[in-house]
Enzyme design. Structure first.
Site, PDB file in Angstrom:
ATOM      1  N   MET A 209       0.802  -1.223   0.000  1.00 15.34           N
ATOM      2  CA  MET A 209       0.000   0.000   0.000  1.00 15.34           C
ATOM      3  C   MET A 209       0.834   1.273   0.000  1.00 15.34           C
ATOM      4  O   MET A 209       0.327   2.356  -0.278  1.00 15.34           O
ATOM      5  CB  MET A 209      -0.934  -0.012   1.209  1.00 15.34           C
ATOM      6  CG  MET A 209      -2.007  -1.077   1.137  1.00 15.34           C
ATOM      7  SD  MET A 209      -3.401  -0.599   0.108  1.00 15.34           S
ATOM      8  CE  MET A 209      -4.356   0.370   1.278  1.00 15.34           C
ATOM      9  N   HIS A 214      -1.076   4.039  -3.211  1.00 15.62           N
ATOM     10  CA  HIS A 214      -2.335   4.201  -2.489  1.00 15.62           C
ATOM     11  C   HIS A 214      -2.172   5.120  -1.284  1.00 15.62           C
ATOM     12  O   HIS A 214      -2.970   6.032  -1.063  1.00 15.62           O
ATOM     13  CB  HIS A 214      -2.879   2.840  -2.052  1.00 15.62           C
ATOM     14  CG  HIS A 214      -4.249   2.899  -1.450  1.00 15.62           C
ATOM     15  ND1 HIS A 214      -4.489   3.321  -0.158  1.00 15.62           N
ATOM     16  CD2 HIS A 214      -5.473   2.593  -1.971  1.00 15.62           C
ATOM     17  CE1 HIS A 214      -5.780   3.284   0.087  1.00 15.62           C
ATOM     18  NE2 HIS A 214      -6.408   2.832  -0.993  1.00 15.62           N
ATOM     19  N   ASP A 215      -1.127   4.868  -0.502  1.00 16.06           N
ATOM     20  CA  ASP A 215      -0.901   5.664   0.709  1.00 16.06           C
ATOM     21  C   ASP A 215       0.207   6.697   0.536  1.00 16.06           C
ATOM     22  O   ASP A 215       0.622   7.319   1.515  1.00 16.06           O
ATOM     23  CB  ASP A 215      -0.568   4.744   1.885  1.00 16.06           C
ATOM     24  CG  ASP A 215      -1.745   3.886   2.299  1.00 16.06           C
ATOM     25  OD1 ASP A 215      -2.865   4.137   1.809  1.00 16.06           O
ATOM     26  OD2 ASP A 215      -1.550   2.955   3.108  1.00 16.06           O
ATOM     27  N   THR A 216       0.680   6.868  -0.699  1.00 17.78           N
ATOM     28  CA  THR A 216       1.739   7.848  -0.977  1.00 17.78           C
ATOM     29  C   THR A 216       1.310   8.715  -2.154  1.00 17.78           C
ATOM     30  O   THR A 216       0.282   9.384  -2.082  1.00 17.78           O
ATOM     31  CB  THR A 216       3.076   7.122  -1.249  1.00 17.78           C
ATOM     32  OG1 THR A 216       2.879   6.095  -2.246  1.00 17.78           O
ATOM     33  CG2 THR A 216       3.617   6.483   0.018  1.00 17.78           C
TER      34      THR A 216
END
Length: 411
Positions: A209, A214-216
């Site tokens: 992720m 997605h999280d970056t």
């Protein structure tokens, strides 16, 4: 992982949703399974028309313009072919991963814990008709075939592996088969398969992720991708007759068209096509159709049936793709189905029937088990269309498509 037994109701062609409830395994259960579960790495050498291996690497939630402007993705595009007209098929993430394996979203409009009944076929069933080896590689999956909802980073407890980004485990035809489950592995297993020259001929890769954006963000993910794939692009064993698709599950701005930037690289891309663009209309369903056309495989009888085929493959088969007018095309939601929770589509308890009598774009008809399972039923949708639409709900009705040698037709 413990789950309540699921039941199938009605006729084979009208399978109702399985209700899956799950108790996540404890860290000690995961550790015990990791210590005893061995990965399975079958190999094969079935010759294809345009490639002998096909790998796809998926990233997350980036608008086309942002991906196309990234320096590292521009460098990768210079090493292959940029696909500038490829579309995701829904929002949010999970229905796109589901579609990549089974040729349909089944109305899914969420990232919930989902299970697709065992009599719904997948791309794995197509590959198995010719014993073409396959695998799925999920970064930081704790052990082969893990079916939990997620697996957090054990140091930071940040999101890491998530089930919604693992297309094959969503299907009970795979999840209920222990041998198939052991072909869903992690990146450490990929490195071992590479070193031992035991790579499959078809594989799906999902970074964690953090690395998948997605999280970056795209800058972080593209930098990670270049560092990960650059050594592979100089590895003779990896590159030999291999086609790699780098793509995204969906765009990030739901009001846009859901067009996603994608790149083809690998030894199967002729050098004279490096740095070029392919502007043909594609969707995630085109990937299944292209794999089928390359290896002479049948169709699932779902949206892969009429999907355009990657030109690098279509040029070898003589298939003529369709031009699609995308002016009013919307692929931001989906049609009613049993996997809907009412967010972007409507719930319907009935699973859609595939088409059983069609040559399909790959030209090899429909998988035998699909024809047997859904014999004497009418297809729910016009799966021979190059894009999904539904006359009953009005989804994408009125959009235009044409074969290059035919006049425009209104779907």
């Amino acid at each position: 992982m413990k789950s309540l037994p699921a039941a199938l109701f009605g006729a084979m062609a009208s399978v109702f949703a399985q209700i899956a409830t799950t108790t996540e395994p404890s860290p000690s259960d995961i550790a015990a399974s990791a210590a005893t579960t061995e990965p399975y790495s079958p190999v094969s050498n079935v010759e294809g028309l345009a490639f002998n291996r096909f790998f796809q690497v998926w990233f997350e939630n980036i608008d086309f313009e942002d991906a196309a402007a990234d320096d590292n993705l521009q460098w990768l595009a210079s090493q292959g072919i940029a696909l500038t007209n490829l579309y995701a098929v829904a929002h949010p993430s999970e229905p796109n991963y589901c579609a990549a394996a089974g040729g349909d979203t089944f109305g899914m409009d969420n990232d919930d814990f989902q299970r697709v009944p065992a009599n719904v076929s997948t791309v794995v069933d197509l590959l198995d008709t010719k014993y073409i080896s396959w695998a799925e590689y999920q970064e930081h999956l704790p052990y082969p075939g893990f079916q939990g909802f997620n697996y957090s980073n054990q140091e930071t407890y940040a999101d890491d592996y998530v089930r919604k980004h693992s297309p094959l485990v969503l299907y009970d035809s795979i999840a209920e088969n222990s041998m198939r489950l052991r072909q869903i592995k992690n990146f450490t297993n990929f490195e071992a398969d590479l070193a031992n020259e035991k790579l499959p001929q078809w594989a799906f890769f999902t970074p964690n992720m953090t690395n998948d954006a997605h999280d970056t963000n795209i800058t972080f993910a593209a930098k990670w991708l270049r560092s990960w794939i650059s050594p592979l692009l100089t590895n003779d064993y990896f590159m030999n007759d291999t086609l790699v698709l780098i793509t995204f599950d969906e765009d990030n701005t739901y009001k846009k068209t859901n067009r996603i930037f994608s790149i083809l690289v690998g030894g199967a891309v002729p050098e004279n096509l490096h740095g070029t663009e392919d502007n043909t209309f594609y969707t995630h369903y085109s990937v299944i159709a292209s794999v089928s056309a390359n290896w002479g495989l049948p169709s699932l009888g779902r949206w892969d049936c009429g999907a355009n085929i990657l030109e690098i493959v279509a040029n070898r088969t003589g298939y003529v793709n369709s031009d699609v007018d995308t002016t009013h095309l919307t692929l931001n939601q989906t049609y009613p189905g049993p996997l809907s929770n009412g967010k972007y589509s409507e719930y319907s308890p009935i699973w859609p029937n595939p088409v059983t009598e069609a040559d399909c774009s790959a030209g090899h008809g429909v998988l035998d088990i699909v024809k047997k399972t859904y014999a004497k039923t009418e297809p729910t949708y016009n799966y021979t269309s190059p894009f999904p639409y539904d006359s009953k709900s009005g989804y994408n009705v009125g959009n235009m498509a044409r074969r290059k040698e035919l006049l425009h037709s209104r779907l």
